[in-house]
Write a protein that holds these residues in place. Structure first.
Motif, PDB file in Angstrom:
ATOM      1  N   LEU A   1      36.681  35.008  57.262  1.00  0.00           N
ATOM      2  CA  LEU A   1      36.370  34.177  58.412  1.00  0.00           C
ATOM      3  C   LEU A   1      37.438  33.114  58.605  1.00  0.00           C
ATOM      4  CD1 LEU A   1      32.613  33.332  57.666  1.00  0.00           C
ATOM      5  CD2 LEU A   1      33.527  35.386  58.773  1.00  0.00           C
ATOM      6  N   GLU A   2      37.496  32.619  59.830  1.00  0.00           N
ATOM      7  CA  GLU A   2      38.254  31.410  60.123  1.00  0.00           C
ATOM      8  C   GLU A   2      37.248  30.384  60.633  1.00  0.00           C
ATOM      9  OE1 GLU A   2      41.361  30.063  63.494  1.00  0.00           O
ATOM     10  OE2 GLU A   2      41.937  31.852  62.383  1.00  0.00           O
ATOM     11  N   VAL A   3      37.002  29.364  59.820  1.00  0.00           N
ATOM     12  CA  VAL A   3      36.024  28.337  60.156  1.00  0.00           C
ATOM     13  C   VAL A   3      36.766  27.025  60.353  1.00  0.00           C
ATOM     14  CG1 VAL A   3      33.935  27.132  59.446  1.00  0.00           C
ATOM     15  CG2 VAL A   3      34.280  29.525  58.772  1.00  0.00           C
TER      16      VAL A   3
ATOM     17  N   LEU B   1      25.934  36.912  61.291  1.00  0.00           N
ATOM     18  CA  LEU B   1      25.212  38.175  61.283  1.00  0.00           C
ATOM     19  C   LEU B   1      25.356  38.899  62.619  1.00  0.00           C
ATOM     20  CD1 LEU B   1      23.138  40.115  59.907  1.00  0.00           C
ATOM     21  CD2 LEU B   1      21.342  38.726  61.000  1.00  0.00           C
ATOM     22  N   GLY B   2      25.817  40.142  62.562  1.00  0.00           N
ATOM     23  CA  GLY B   2      25.871  40.977  63.761  1.00  0.00           C
ATOM     24  C   GLY B   2      27.132  40.893  64.578  1.00  0.00           C
ATOM     25  N   TYR B   3      28.002  39.920  64.276  1.00  0.00           N
ATOM     26  CA  TYR B   3      29.268  39.819  65.002  1.00  0.00           C
ATOM     27  C   TYR B   3      30.281  40.804  64.434  1.00  0.00           C
ATOM     28  CZ  TYR B   3      27.881  35.703  67.675  1.00  0.00           C
ATOM     29  OH  TYR B   3      27.259  34.848  68.554  1.00  0.00           O
TER      30      TYR B   3
ATOM     31  N   ALA C   1      34.809  35.380  68.354  1.00  0.00           N
ATOM     32  CA  ALA C   1      34.959  33.944  68.108  1.00  0.00           C
ATOM     33  C   ALA C   1      33.838  33.228  68.846  1.00  0.00           C
ATOM     34  CB  ALA C   1      36.317  33.455  68.582  1.00  0.00           C
ATOM     35  N   PHE C   2      33.227  32.261  68.197  1.00  0.00           N
ATOM     36  CA  PHE C   2      32.079  31.590  68.790  1.00  0.00           C
ATOM     37  C   PHE C   2      31.879  30.226  68.137  1.00  0.00           C
ATOM     38  CE2 PHE C   2      30.942  34.375  65.364  1.00  0.00           C
ATOM     39  CZ  PHE C   2      30.069  33.636  64.569  1.00  0.00           C
ATOM     40  N   ASP C   3      31.048  29.404  68.775  1.00  0.00           N
ATOM     41  CA  ASP C   3      30.709  28.084  68.261  1.00  0.00           C
ATOM     42  C   ASP C   3      29.297  28.114  67.706  1.00  0.00           C
ATOM     43  OD1 ASP C   3      33.110  26.610  69.151  1.00  0.00           O
ATOM     44  OD2 ASP C   3      32.380  27.115  71.152  1.00  0.00           O
ATOM     45  N   TRP C   4      29.081  27.327  66.641  1.00  0.00           N
ATOM     46  CA  TRP C   4      27.759  27.277  66.020  1.00  0.00           C
ATOM     47  C   TRP C   4      27.533  25.867  65.518  1.00  0.00           C
ATOM     48  CZ3 TRP C   4      24.084  31.058  65.854  1.00  0.00           C
ATOM     49  CH2 TRP C   4      22.966  30.828  65.029  1.00  0.00           C
ATOM     50  N   ARG C   5      26.377  25.332  65.824  1.00  0.00           N
ATOM     51  CA  ARG C   5      26.071  23.957  65.410  1.00  0.00           C
ATOM     52  C   ARG C   5      25.525  23.924  63.986  1.00  0.00           C
ATOM     53  NH1 ARG C   5      26.820  18.458  67.050  1.00  0.00           N
ATOM     54  NH2 ARG C   5      25.381  17.270  65.763  1.00  0.00           N
TER      55      ARG C   5
ATOM     56  N   ARG D   1      30.690  23.994  64.438  1.00  0.00           N
ATOM     57  CA  ARG D   1      31.715  24.747  63.730  1.00  0.00           C
ATOM     58  C   ARG D   1      32.281  25.812  64.669  1.00  0.00           C
ATOM     59  NH1 ARG D   1      30.814  23.557  58.305  1.00  0.00           N
ATOM     60  NH2 ARG D   1      33.042  24.014  58.128  1.00  0.00           N
ATOM     61  N   HIS D   2      33.595  26.013  64.607  1.00  0.00           N
ATOM     62  CA  HIS D   2      34.268  27.033  65.413  1.00  0.00           C
ATOM     63  C   HIS D   2      34.607  28.193  64.482  1.00  0.00           C
ATOM     64  CE1 HIS D   2      34.418  23.782  68.287  1.00  0.00           C
ATOM     65  NE2 HIS D   2      35.093  23.049  67.425  1.00  0.00           N
ATOM     66  N   ILE D   3      34.003  29.342  64.744  1.00  0.00           N
ATOM     67  CA  ILE D   3      34.052  30.473  63.811  1.00  0.00           C
ATOM     68  C   ILE D   3      34.711  31.683  64.470  1.00  0.00           C
ATOM     69  CG2 ILE D   3      32.668  32.008  62.364  1.00  0.00           C
ATOM     70  CD1 ILE D   3      30.480  29.830  62.414  1.00  0.00           C
ATOM     71  N   ARG D   4      35.560  32.346  63.723  1.00  0.00           N
ATOM     72  CA  ARG D   4      36.152  33.613  64.146  1.00  0.00           C
ATOM     73  C   ARG D   4      36.018  34.624  63.004  1.00  0.00           C
ATOM     74  NH1 ARG D   4      39.755  35.257  67.988  1.00  0.00           N
ATOM     75  NH2 ARG D   4      40.146  33.085  68.588  1.00  0.00           N
TER      76      ARG D   4
END
Length: 303
Positions: A232-234, A267-269, A274-278, A284-287
């Protein structure tokens, strides 16, 4: 990641209260807010009377109050959810005029629905809107609400839990990436949710319900399934993780519980998503850089 993004945070700080007071002094913001004067006075009294950095308990009297943050962790509005028997009513305000037209209201509605139906277990969610508030009318209608009743001064819209779940499964929100889950993982995770305790377990339930269910033998090899390993890239930092059930997790990030924030998030990506998650404290910016191992691709269906 230019899609509209809103996260709802239950913690209300003194700084948040001061921001709310500024918003409620704008007649454009309060024009359609029926109790704006009362709300403004109440906030002013709280700020003047209580010298505490955290004011969450005061804002949650009579309902649940959430600050709405954008992906840069800047407060842009608020959502209030009031449970009335089996039903719940939502009040939504985007406080800064500069944010109007960015579809943040629609994103806040989606987050509010998630909380109302998965966390608060409402049977129906109601929104009462002034007939002249065209922007709000459009946002709630596009989110699946239906007109329930109307008077010259107010239109009442509602969506029940059955319709919400159907739309969640059949009409994925334009802002959200499609995710996939295997039949086996879904069954095990449903059982886990019934037993697991935690304030954010509803997030996992929401992700399971919106995911496209696939046969384990047909899931693409670049999708993060349970017991997968991924790079991951967090927040621009690379980290290698394994997505596991809570009993197999460790205290670090190498073996992430699916019930943890980032564990639920990935999960499921699939690779490249790439998406944002609180998280509890920030966005957090996750790829998903690469899926290093997936049990289904390896034929390990027993995991």
């Amino acid at each position: 990641m230019n899609k509209p993004f809103i996260s709802l945070c239950p913690e209300i700080t003194r700084a948040n209260a001061l921001t709310l007071m500024d918003w409620l002094e704008d007649e454009g913001v309060t024009r359609y807010l029926s109790d704006s004067r009362h709300v403004s006075r109440s906030i002013e009294q709280v700020v003047g009377r209580v010298q505490l950095p955290i004011l969450t308990h005061l804002f949650n009297q009579g309902g649940r109050f959430f600050m709405a943050y954008d992906r840069h962790d800047v407060p842009v509005g608020f959502v209030r959810l009031v449970k009335k028997g089996p039903d719940c009513e939502m009040v939504l305000v985007i406080g800064n005029r500069d944010n109007w037209g960015r579809k943040l209201g629609a994103s806040a509605i989606r987050e509010g629905m998630k909380l109302a139906f998965f966390d608060m277990r409402a049977e129906k969610l109601i929104a009462k809107i002034h007939p002249d508030n065209a922007r709000s009318l459009k946002a709630f209608l596009r989110s699946g609400f239906l007109l329930e009743s109307e008077t010259p001064a107010m239109k009442s819209f509602a969506i029940n839990s059955e319709r919400y779940l159907r739309l969640l499964r059949e009409s994925p929100a334009a802002h959200a990436s499609v995710i996939y889950i295997t039949e086996i993982d879904k069954a095990r995770l449903r059982s886990l949710i019934e037993l697991e305790q935690g304030p954010d377990i509803f997030e996992l339930e929401h992700e399971i319900e919106r995911a496209i269910v696939v046969d384990p033998r047909q899931v693409a090899g670049d999708v993060v399934t349970m017991n997968s390993k991924a790079l991951l890239e967090v927040d621009n930092e690379e980290v290698q993780v394994a997505l596991v059930y809570p009993e197999d997790a460790d205290d670090g990030v190498e073996r992430l519980s699916v019930c943890s924030g980032i564990g639920t998030a990935i999960l499921g990506y699939k690779e490249g998503d790439a998406f944002d998650w609180r998280s509890p404290s920030r966005t957090r910016h996750i790829r998903i850089r690469k899926v290093l191992y997936q049990p289904e691709a390896a034929g390990d269906f027993h995991l």
